[in-house]
Design a protein around this motif. Structure first.
Motif, PDB file in Angstrom:
ATOM      1  N   THR A  34      52.555  30.194  46.762  1.00 19.63           N
ATOM      2  CA  THR A  34      51.384  31.025  46.989  1.00 19.63           C
ATOM      3  C   THR A  34      50.691  31.207  45.642  1.00 19.63           C
ATOM      4  N   ILE A  35      49.378  30.962  45.624  1.00 23.34           N
ATOM      5  CA  ILE A  35      48.585  31.207  44.423  1.00 23.34           C
ATOM      6  C   ILE A  35      47.580  32.302  44.751  1.00 23.34           C
ATOM      7  N   TRP A  36      47.700  33.412  44.053  1.00 23.10           N
ATOM      8  CA  TRP A  36      46.766  34.527  44.237  1.00 23.10           C
ATOM      9  C   TRP A  36      46.327  34.976  42.853  1.00 23.10           C
ATOM     10  N   TRP A  37      45.032  34.819  42.586  1.00 20.27           N
ATOM     11  CA  TRP A  37      44.466  35.126  41.272  1.00 20.27           C
ATOM     12  C   TRP A  37      45.217  34.314  40.222  1.00 20.27           C
ATOM     13  N   ASN A  38      45.882  34.967  39.274  1.00 14.57           N
ATOM     14  CA  ASN A  38      46.610  34.261  38.219  1.00 14.57           C
ATOM     15  C   ASN A  38      48.114  34.215  38.470  1.00 14.57           C
ATOM     16  N   PHE A  39      48.517  34.560  39.685  1.00 15.29           N
ATOM     17  CA  PHE A  39      49.932  34.633  40.021  1.00 15.29           C
ATOM     18  C   PHE A  39      50.333  33.443  40.895  1.00 15.29           C
ATOM     19  N   VAL A  40      51.512  32.870  40.602  1.00 19.92           N
ATOM     20  CA  VAL A  40      52.056  31.777  41.399  1.00 19.92           C
ATOM     21  C   VAL A  40      53.488  32.146  41.762  1.00 19.92           C
ATOM     22  N   ALA A  41      53.846  32.001  43.050  1.00 19.24           N
ATOM     23  CA  ALA A  41      55.196  32.400  43.466  1.00 19.24           C
ATOM     24  C   ALA A  41      55.605  31.669  44.731  1.00 19.24           C
ATOM     25  N   SER A  42      56.932  31.493  44.881  1.00 23.41           N
ATOM     26  CA  SER A  42      57.480  30.897  46.104  1.00 23.41           C
ATOM     27  C   SER A  42      57.663  31.952  47.188  1.00 23.41           C
ATOM     28  N   ASP A  43      57.590  33.225  46.794  1.00 22.51           N
ATOM     29  CA  ASP A  43      57.800  34.342  47.724  1.00 22.51           C
ATOM     30  C   ASP A  43      56.649  35.327  47.558  1.00 22.51           C
ATOM     31  N   ARG A  44      55.981  35.627  48.660  1.00 21.85           N
ATOM     32  CA  ARG A  44      54.814  36.512  48.601  1.00 21.85           C
ATOM     33  C   ARG A  44      55.160  37.893  48.033  1.00 21.85           C
ATOM     34  N   THR A  45      56.401  38.323  48.195  1.00 26.32           N
ATOM     35  CA  THR A  45      56.771  39.641  47.673  1.00 26.32           C
ATOM     36  C   THR A  45      56.669  39.678  46.151  1.00 26.32           C
ATOM     37  N   LEU A  46      56.865  38.544  45.492  1.00 24.11           N
ATOM     38  CA  LEU A  46      56.702  38.502  44.043  1.00 24.11           C
ATOM     39  C   LEU A  46      55.248  38.707  43.647  1.00 24.11           C
ATOM     40  N   ILE A  47      54.331  38.204  44.465  1.00 20.84           N
ATOM     41  CA  ILE A  47      52.897  38.419  44.220  1.00 20.84           C
ATOM     42  C   ILE A  47      52.565  39.899  44.357  1.00 20.84           C
ATOM     43  N   GLU A  48      53.054  40.514  45.430  1.00 18.14           N
ATOM     44  CA  GLU A  48      52.753  41.934  45.655  1.00 18.14           C
ATOM     45  C   GLU A  48      53.335  42.797  44.535  1.00 18.14           C
ATOM     46  N   ARG A  49      54.518  42.439  44.063  1.00 20.67           N
ATOM     47  CA  ARG A  49      55.113  43.203  42.969  1.00 20.67           C
ATOM     48  C   ARG A  49      54.299  43.039  41.685  1.00 20.67           C
ATOM     49  N   ALA A  50      53.815  41.810  41.447  1.00 25.58           N
ATOM     50  CA  ALA A  50      53.007  41.567  40.254  1.00 25.58           C
ATOM     51  C   ALA A  50      51.694  42.344  40.309  1.00 25.58           C
ATOM     52  N   LYS A  51      51.098  42.445  41.498  1.00 22.46           N
ATOM     53  CA  LYS A  51      49.874  43.250  41.641  1.00 22.46           C
ATOM     54  C   LYS A  51      50.134  44.694  41.223  1.00 22.46           C
ATOM     55  N   ALA A  52      51.204  45.260  41.756  1.00 21.18           N
ATOM     56  CA  ALA A  52      51.528  46.651  41.447  1.00 21.18           C
ATOM     57  C   ALA A  52      51.846  46.824  39.967  1.00 21.18           C
TER      58      ALA A  52
ATOM     59  N   MET B  68      33.143  22.059  22.984  1.00 17.53           N
ATOM     60  CA  MET B  68      34.403  22.443  23.620  1.00 17.53           C
ATOM     61  C   MET B  68      34.704  21.464  24.746  1.00 17.53           C
ATOM     62  N   HIS B  69      35.909  20.886  24.724  1.00 18.47           N
ATOM     63  CA  HIS B  69      36.269  19.909  25.751  1.00 18.47           C
ATOM     64  C   HIS B  69      37.786  19.849  25.855  1.00 18.47           C
ATOM     65  N   GLY B  70      38.309  19.994  27.072  1.00 22.48           N
ATOM     66  CA  GLY B  70      39.749  19.919  27.235  1.00 22.48           C
ATOM     67  C   GLY B  70      40.185  20.049  28.682  1.00 22.48           C
ATOM     68  N   ILE B  71      41.483  20.119  28.855  1.00 20.51           N
ATOM     69  CA  ILE B  71      42.101  20.270  30.173  1.00 20.51           C
ATOM     70  C   ILE B  71      43.043  21.465  30.125  1.00 20.51           C
ATOM     71  N   GLN B  72      42.957  22.315  31.137  1.00 18.30           N
ATOM     72  CA  GLN B  72      43.955  23.369  31.281  1.00 18.30           C
ATOM     73  C   GLN B  72      44.629  23.209  32.641  1.00 18.30           C
ATOM     74  N   THR B  73      45.952  23.216  32.610  1.00 16.85           N
ATOM     75  CA  THR B  73      46.728  23.061  33.836  1.00 16.85           C
ATOM     76  C   THR B  73      47.736  24.192  33.960  1.00 16.85           C
ATOM     77  N   TRP B  74      48.148  24.422  35.210  1.00 18.13           N
ATOM     78  CA  TRP B  74      49.274  25.315  35.485  1.00 18.13           C
ATOM     79  C   TRP B  74      50.371  24.475  36.106  1.00 18.13           C
ATOM     80  N   VAL B  75      51.590  24.692  35.630  1.00 20.38           N
ATOM     81  CA  VAL B  75      52.769  24.025  36.162  1.00 20.38           C
ATOM     82  C   VAL B  75      53.637  25.091  36.829  1.00 20.38           C
ATOM     83  N   ALA B  76      53.873  24.950  38.119  1.00 17.20           N
ATOM     84  CA  ALA B  76      54.723  25.912  38.830  1.00 17.20           C
ATOM     85  C   ALA B  76      56.169  25.758  38.372  1.00 17.20           C
ATOM     86  N   LEU B  77      56.828  26.873  38.128  1.00 14.09           N
ATOM     87  CA  LEU B  77      58.228  26.835  37.727  1.00 14.09           C
ATOM     88  C   LEU B  77      59.122  26.670  38.961  1.00 14.09           C
ATOM     89  N   PRO B  78      60.220  25.925  38.848  1.00 18.26           N
ATOM     90  CA  PRO B  78      61.169  25.846  39.972  1.00 18.26           C
ATOM     91  C   PRO B  78      61.649  27.253  40.347  1.00 18.26           C
TER      92      PRO B  78
END
Length: 291
Positions: free
Chosen positions: A251-269, A118-128
């Motif tokens: 903001t990167i928290w766990w598997n969540f990426v967001a420009s606004d922390r409130t989006l992270i909190e909503r995703a947690k819930a 097994m060999h590869g690259i995994q990346t995350w690209v933040a959406l605008p």
């Protein structure tokens, strides 16, 4: 450190469980992103004996696109949209999380039974920001669909975005640079300045950048506007990533990426309430991490 100063990032080992580790280059305390790339993992190379495989259980994402690209092995993708796709070397799996998606990644039964590398690259690209809450989607691009060309002993393959006069069919949301470079011994090429932010990752081989050796498994973030020369003293394998600067910090928290922390909190819930979705046929649930 100023973005105008070249920066060499050393990997950190990250345990995925069952003794399987990856090398993580981004995010880093000195450089959180290069272009839209906010996450860069080098998977393997690892020998998986018969009966052993990679099992990444169903987990959620928001605000990003995941990009899986393999050199060896195979990985089965399943998601809450109902997508089922095995990715093999040279293919691209591009999953747009947008407002929320759940997916799992596992070694396919055939490879698990036989054993494989097994060999590869995994990346995350933040959406605008304007696309952070877009509808989730998944696209698979076969290896044969990606543009390639030989240039003075270098095999150039554009995975996503545009570079070296080649345009990938992968849909991107902002100017993006993602390419694979395979050098013959003695080959020399210049990295153009068509993208403002760029970084090089040496997978293997003896590579010199403007006459200075760059060790394998290091990410070199280049200074904007500076054209550099890559010289291969041996056969070499290099990844090139970057693009336009992000439209603000993330903001990167766990598997969540967001420009606004409130989006992270909503995703947690939403994840705790199991509102983001489920992968058909899979019932495992990963709780939110403690931190």
């Amino acid at each position: 450190m100023s973005d105008a100063t070249p920066l060499v990032i050393e990997p950190r080992l990250h345990d995925l469980g069952d003794g399987f580790s990856v090398r993580r280059l981004l995010p880093h305390r000195l450089r959180r992103h290069v272009g839209p790339f906010v996450f860069f993992d080098h998977i393997g190379p690892a020998e998986l004996p018969p009966g052993r495989g990679l099992d990444v259980r169903p987990h959620p994402h928001i605000g990003l696109a995941t990009v899986t690209y393999l050199f060896e092995g195979a990985l089965g993708h399943r998601d809450s949209l109902g997508s089922v796709q095995v990715i093999r070397p040279g293919d691209v799996n591009w999953m747009t999380a947008g407002r929320g998606i759940v997916h799992s990644e596992r070694t396919p039964p055939e490879e698990r039974a036989a054993g494989h590398r097994m060999h590869g690259i995994q990346t995350w690209v933040a959406l605008p920001r304007e696309h952070e809450q877009t509808a989730p989607d998944f696209f698979h691009h076969a290896a044969s669909s990606l543009p390639e060309r030989d240039q003075d002993g270098v095999r150039i393959r554009v995975i996503a975005g545009q570079s070296f006069g080649l345009q990938s069919p992968v849909r991107v949301f902002a100017p993006t640079l993602y390419a694979e470079l395979r050098f013959e011994r003695g080959a020399v090429m210049r990295v153009p300045t068509e993208h403002e932010e760029r970084a090089l990752y040496v997978l293997g081989g003896d590579v010199h950048v403007d006459g200075v050796p760059l060790a394998a498994e290091r990410l070199l973030v280049l200074a904007p506007g500076t054209e550099v020369e890559l010289a291969a003293r041996s056969a070499a394998h290099v990844m090139l990533c970057g693009g336009a600067p992000l439209d603000g910090e993330r903001t990167i928290w766990w598997n969540f990426v967001a420009s606004d922390r409130t989006l992270i909190e909503r995703a947690k819930a939403d994840w705790l309430a199991q509102r983001i979705g489920t992968v058909p046929g899979e019932s495992e649930f990963i709780p939110l991490p403690d931190r």
